[in-house]
Scaffold this motif. Structure first.
Motif, mmCIF file in Angstrom:
data_model
loop_
_atom_site.group_PDB
_atom_site.id
_atom_site.type_symbol
_atom_site.label_atom_id
_atom_site.label_comp_id
_atom_site.label_asym_id
_atom_site.label_seq_id
_atom_site.Cartn_x
_atom_site.Cartn_y
_atom_site.Cartn_z
ATOM 1 N N MET A 1 -33.049 -19.118 28.617
ATOM 2 C CA MET A 1 -32.134 -20.249 28.761
ATOM 3 C C MET A 1 -32.244 -20.804 30.172
ATOM 4 S SD MET A 1 -27.974 -20.369 28.311
ATOM 5 C CE MET A 1 -28.041 -19.969 26.563
ATOM 6 N N SER A 2 -32.375 -22.120 30.266
ATOM 7 C CA SER A 2 -32.497 -22.759 31.569
ATOM 8 C C SER A 2 -31.157 -22.768 32.291
ATOM 9 C CB SER A 2 -33.006 -24.191 31.414
ATOM 10 O OG SER A 2 -32.022 -24.992 30.776
ATOM 11 N N ALA A 3 -31.210 -23.072 33.597
ATOM 12 C CA ALA A 3 -29.975 -23.159 34.364
ATOM 13 C C ALA A 3 -29.068 -24.244 33.816
ATOM 14 C CB ALA A 3 -30.312 -23.424 35.838
ATOM 15 N N ALA A 4 -29.665 -25.359 33.366
ATOM 16 C CA ALA A 4 -28.868 -26.454 32.795
ATOM 17 C C ALA A 4 -28.148 -25.999 31.534
ATOM 18 C CB ALA A 4 -29.756 -27.656 32.508
ATOM 19 N N ASP A 5 -28.857 -25.217 30.687
ATOM 20 C CA ASP A 5 -28.231 -24.725 29.465
ATOM 21 C C ASP A 5 -27.101 -23.755 29.771
ATOM 22 O OD1 ASP A 5 -29.838 -26.224 27.817
ATOM 23 O OD2 ASP A 5 -31.324 -24.644 27.543
ATOM 24 N N ARG A 6 -27.274 -22.938 30.813
ATOM 25 C CA ARG A 6 -26.232 -21.972 31.167
ATOM 26 C C ARG A 6 -24.951 -22.665 31.625
ATOM 27 N NH1 ARG A 6 -30.702 -19.085 33.305
ATOM 28 N NH2 ARG A 6 -30.307 -19.922 35.394
ATOM 29 N N ASP A 7 -25.073 -23.892 32.109
ATOM 30 C CA ASP A 7 -23.909 -24.650 32.555
ATOM 31 C C ASP A 7 -23.409 -25.629 31.509
ATOM 32 O OD1 ASP A 7 -23.972 -23.390 35.011
ATOM 33 O OD2 ASP A 7 -25.265 -24.908 35.914
ATOM 34 N N ALA A 8 -24.147 -25.784 30.415
ATOM 35 C CA ALA A 8 -23.796 -26.790 29.412
ATOM 36 C C ALA A 8 -22.587 -26.353 28.596
ATOM 37 C CB ALA A 8 -24.981 -27.042 28.489
ATOM 38 N N PRO A 9 -21.791 -27.311 28.096
ATOM 39 C CA PRO A 9 -20.677 -26.962 27.211
ATOM 40 C C PRO A 9 -21.194 -26.416 25.875
ATOM 41 C CG PRO A 9 -20.426 -29.193 28.097
ATOM 42 C CD PRO A 9 -21.821 -28.755 28.405
ATOM 43 N N PHE A 10 -20.283 -25.829 25.129
ATOM 44 C CA PHE A 10 -20.564 -25.418 23.762
ATOM 45 C C PHE A 10 -20.382 -26.639 22.873
ATOM 46 C CE2 PHE A 10 -18.972 -23.604 19.685
ATOM 47 C CZ PHE A 10 -20.101 -22.875 19.332
ATOM 48 N N ARG A 11 -21.339 -26.872 22.006
ATOM 49 C CA ARG A 11 -21.357 -28.087 21.176
ATOM 50 C C ARG A 11 -20.943 -27.763 19.749
ATOM 51 N NH1 ARG A 11 -25.133 -32.689 21.747
ATOM 52 N NH2 ARG A 11 -25.040 -33.968 19.850
ATOM 53 N N ILE A 12 -19.973 -28.532 19.240
ATOM 54 C CA ILE A 12 -19.584 -28.446 17.833
ATOM 55 C C ILE A 12 -19.843 -29.796 17.187
ATOM 56 C CG2 ILE A 12 -17.708 -28.034 16.202
ATOM 57 C CD1 ILE A 12 -16.319 -26.380 18.343
ATOM 58 N N GLU A 13 -20.539 -29.777 16.079
ATOM 59 C CA GLU A 13 -20.771 -30.988 15.300
ATOM 60 C C GLU A 13 -20.049 -30.843 13.964
ATOM 61 O OE1 GLU A 13 -24.913 -31.796 14.941
ATOM 62 O OE2 GLU A 13 -25.186 -32.192 17.078
ATOM 63 N N VAL A 14 -19.157 -31.786 13.665
ATOM 64 C CA VAL A 14 -18.421 -31.783 12.409
ATOM 65 C C VAL A 14 -19.034 -32.833 11.499
ATOM 66 C CG1 VAL A 14 -16.184 -32.092 11.314
ATOM 67 C CG2 VAL A 14 -16.328 -31.016 13.568
ATOM 68 N N VAL A 15 -19.444 -32.397 10.296
ATOM 69 C CA VAL A 15 -20.150 -33.297 9.384
ATOM 70 C C VAL A 15 -19.547 -33.214 7.992
ATOM 71 C CG1 VAL A 15 -22.310 -33.085 10.689
ATOM 72 C CG2 VAL A 15 -21.897 -31.581 8.741
ATOM 73 N N ASP A 16 -19.716 -34.284 7.243
ATOM 74 C CA ASP A 16 -19.307 -34.358 5.847
ATOM 75 C C ASP A 16 -20.313 -33.560 5.020
ATOM 76 O OD1 ASP A 16 -18.751 -35.118 3.190
ATOM 77 O OD2 ASP A 16 -18.157 -37.145 3.783
ATOM 78 N N GLN A 17 -19.839 -32.569 4.275
ATOM 79 C CA GLN A 17 -20.753 -31.732 3.517
ATOM 80 C C GLN A 17 -21.470 -32.494 2.410
ATOM 81 O OE1 GLN A 17 -18.127 -28.680 1.952
ATOM 82 N NE2 GLN A 17 -17.912 -29.744 0.002
#
Length: 449
Positions: A1-17
């Motif tokens: 994991m890059s330094a940028a990834d270590r500082d990145a937020p956690f991403r949640i994507e909400v989608v219509d099933q």
């Protein structure tokens, strides 16, 4: 994991099933009441240290979209946020209309932008919230107009109507993520400004917004104005005309001033406007909210002359097409001709609906703009939240499109003290209705003779 990834937020994507579309306006709330709401891209960015590296339960409130309930009836998901990580949450749509996204207000892509993914050409407008929309086609542009408008510097930053223009077809597609590039009217210092500062104290509200040609073929953008004083008391009503040079509305004539002898205003061209050619070829401007309460020849001269105005008696109630045959009383909304259905269609808000008193929206059809209107089908519902003054948008789709777009004002006003939804409250939200949906069949198949 890059330094940028270590500082990145956690991403949640909400989608219509059903289709994988991103779903805006879905709240994920932790057990200690930290709320996150998806943006127009259906994205949430989590950057809170107290949530990282541990399993977290998020209650899911999709306002028409949901996840399955557990044994306690709680609808939520368990996720383990990690910096640079991601999760996908699929939700099931329980409403007939599909949510496309928020049309107005700040932070429409606030979470997506935290991942350095700003949409092409997207800029913040400075609008934080605004009341109901009026829309007219004038001189080759769409002219959008909103009521009281919230700015960063003050809750009632503009109280004499904010306005913007767009191209005639401002949407590249009719599915999320939604983005419209409004060109707002601004002052010499590039600050948002009102466009309808009529003489007198208090807010100015506009209605009956339409562009009408005069006898020489020149278009005039016109509206009916109402002056308001505390506590929301109308004290003057009149006609106003857009000045293409100054880009402001100017008062044309006063129709009514409140006095002891005249406490109530006379009928005036109010509401949303539909243009109609009758069987004999006469072209009419119909004014109503939702159903026509007035008609006049569709000319600028007729609009100026109250002697040409004809009041109409709209249908007071419809029958629900869900088998209950209960009465459904319209409160506000609009009508439009729909070539795909070869009928007039309406989307309206129900008066004192259930479960939300002013958040239940219905669809119906008619063979004529003046009715009768057939069985109504509920297409959108809210739990203790308001969604008022819906406006159908035939301008935003192809004439023969099987999809109907409509927007309304999403607000906590007139509900039972719900917590306001961050960024979405007091803003316009766009929905798409598939006219081929089998659940609309009771409205399609009705004989209206």
């Amino acid at each position: 994991m890059s330094a940028a990834d270590r500082d990145a937020p956690f991403r949640i994507e909400v989608v219509d099933q059903e289709n994988g579309w991103p779903v805006p306006l879905v709240s994920l709330t932790t057990t200690h009441q930290v709320e996150f709401v998806t943006d127009n891209a259906g994205v949430i960015a989590i950057d809170q240290s107290d949530l990282m590296g541990r399993e977290v339960f998020f209650d899911v409130n999709g306002r028409g979209y949901e996840v399955a309930a557990d044994g306690f009836g709680i609808r939520g998901v368990r996720l383990t946020p990690e910096r640079g990580g991601s999760a996908r949450v699929e939700v099931h749509r329980t409403i007939i209309a599909k949510r496309v996204g928020r049309l107005t207000g700040a932070g429409q892509f606030v979470h997506r932008q935290q991942f350095s993914e700003p949409p092409a050409g997207f800029t913040e407008t400075g609008v934080y919230g605004c009341d109901s929309v009026q829309l007219a086609t004038h001189r080759g542009r769409l002219f959008w107009l909103w009521g009281d408008t919230t700015l960063a510097r003050y809750p009632l930053g503009i109280f004499d109507s904010s306005s913007a223009t767009t191209s005639l077809r401002p949407l590249n597609h009719d599915r999320p993520p939604l983005q419209i590039d409004y060109e707002y009217f601004r002052d010499d210092e590039e600050r948002l400004r009102g466009v309808a500062k009529m003489p007198g104290s208090g807010p100015t509200w506009l209605s009956g917004y339409v562009s009408l040609n005069d006898h020489e073929g020149q278009p005039h953008l016109v509206a009916t104005y109402t002056k308001i004083r505390p506590p929301l008391e109308a004290y003057e009503r009149g006609l106003c005309v857009w000045d293409d040079g100054t880009e402001r509305f100017e008062r044309s004539q006063v129709l009514w001033s409140k006095t002891d002898d005249s406490p109530e205003p006379p009928p005036a061209p109010m509401g949303h406007v539909a243009l109609w050619n009758d069987a004999s070829g006469h072209r009419w401007a119909l004014f109503g909210d939702p159903f026509p309460t007035m008609r006049m020849p569709a000319t600028f001269e007729a609009w100026q002359n109250p002697q040409t105005w004809e009041t109409l008696r709209p249908q007071a109630k419809l029958v629900a097409g869900d088998g209950t045959e209960k009465a459904v009383r319209p409160h506000s909304g609009s009508i439009a001709w729909n070539a795909h259905r070869n009928r007039w269609v309406t989307v309206f808000m129900q008066r004192f609906g259930d479960p939300s008193a002013f958040g239940e929206l219905w669809y119906a059809e008619s063979d004529a703009p003046t009715g009768p209107w057939g069985p109504a089908i509920k297409i959108l519902s809210h739990d203790n939240y308001t969604f008022y003054n819906p406006r159908v948008h035939p301008e935003l789709t192809d004439p023969d499109s099987p999809y109907l777009l409509f927007e309304g004002t999403y607000t906590k006003q007139f509900a039972d003290s719900p917590p306001p939804t961050p960024r979405y409250d007091y803003n316009q939200i766009l929905y798409r209705l598939d006219l081929q949906d089998d659940r609309l069949q009771p409205a399609h198949g009705a004989s209206l003779e």
